[in-house]
Motif scaffolding. Sequence first.
Motif, PDB file in Angstrom:
ATOM      1  N   ARG A   1      -3.548   4.180   2.435  1.00  0.00           N
ATOM      2  CA  ARG A   1      -3.899   3.099   3.357  1.00  0.00           C
ATOM      3  C   ARG A   1      -2.926   1.956   3.163  1.00  0.00           C
ATOM      4  O   ARG A   1      -2.806   1.418   2.056  1.00  0.00           O
ATOM      5  CB  ARG A   1      -5.329   2.608   3.153  1.00  0.00           C
ATOM      6  N   CYS A  10       4.918  -3.661   9.075  1.00  0.00           N
ATOM      7  CA  CYS A  10       4.006  -4.194  10.081  1.00  0.00           C
ATOM      8  C   CYS A  10       4.746  -5.227  10.912  1.00  0.00           C
ATOM      9  O   CYS A  10       5.703  -5.844  10.447  1.00  0.00           O
ATOM     10  CB  CYS A  10       2.744  -4.768   9.463  1.00  0.00           C
ATOM     11  N   MET A  42      -6.296  -9.252   8.633  1.00  0.00           N
ATOM     12  CA  MET A  42      -5.697  -8.076   8.004  1.00  0.00           C
ATOM     13  C   MET A  42      -5.573  -6.954   9.029  1.00  0.00           C
ATOM     14  O   MET A  42      -6.438  -6.781   9.892  1.00  0.00           O
ATOM     15  CB  MET A  42      -6.549  -7.590   6.838  1.00  0.00           C
ATOM     16  N   GLY A  52       0.770  -1.234   0.000  1.00  0.00           N
ATOM     17  CA  GLY A  52       0.000   0.000   0.000  1.00  0.00           C
ATOM     18  C   GLY A  52       0.799   1.281   0.000  1.00  0.00           C
ATOM     19  O   GLY A  52       0.216   2.365  -0.045  1.00  0.00           O
ATOM     20  N   TYR A  87      -4.750  -2.726   9.048  1.00  0.00           N
ATOM     21  CA  TYR A  87      -4.680  -1.569   8.167  1.00  0.00           C
ATOM     22  C   TYR A  87      -4.135  -0.358   8.920  1.00  0.00           C
ATOM     23  O   TYR A  87      -4.325  -0.223  10.127  1.00  0.00           O
ATOM     24  CB  TYR A  87      -6.059  -1.231   7.609  1.00  0.00           C
ATOM     25  N   SER A 125      -1.785  -1.912   4.110  1.00  0.00           N
ATOM     26  CA  SER A 125      -2.413  -3.175   4.490  1.00  0.00           C
ATOM     27  C   SER A 125      -1.343  -4.169   4.910  1.00  0.00           C
ATOM     28  O   SER A 125      -0.237  -4.167   4.359  1.00  0.00           O
ATOM     29  CB  SER A 125      -3.193  -3.761   3.314  1.00  0.00           C
ATOM     30  N   GLN A 149      -4.661   3.534   8.093  1.00  0.00           N
ATOM     31  CA  GLN A 149      -5.184   4.625   7.290  1.00  0.00           C
ATOM     32  C   GLN A 149      -4.428   5.891   7.664  1.00  0.00           C
ATOM     33  O   GLN A 149      -4.436   6.285   8.845  1.00  0.00           O
ATOM     34  CB  GLN A 149      -6.678   4.808   7.533  1.00  0.00           C
TER      35      GLN A 149
END
Length: 123
Positions: free
Chosen positions: A18, A95, A77, A7, A79, A20, A81
């Motif tokens: 955003r 992540c 998932m 993303g 996210y 992911s 934003q």
Amino acid sequence: VQLQASGGGLVQAGGSLRLSCAASGRTVSRNRMGWFRQAPGKERAIVAAISWSGGSPYYADSVKGRFTISTDNANSMVYLQMDNLKPEDTAVYCCAARTGSIEVMRKWGGDYWGQGTLVTVSS
């Protein structure tokens, strides 16, 4: 636990992106999930963290009110934003997953890491 981030991209200041993170693995639900970033010449820093089970997420002061972390538990998932992006948000974002509390993740980082995705914010 395997993590796959996506993303990132190039966006103008004030814009949105955003990110992911797809999580997989037998014990993924036991982990806390977080997003970290590392800007050129700087140390890696936590941006936000959340539990799969709910509760209040954590945000770094620099992103409060602009970034929102969320989960889709059914699809494993996570996210991030990112709204009202600033040039200083430019970094490689990763992540991460960690057993234990969000506080532990804040202090020690992740047990598991996804590959980074580059976010570039132009002025």
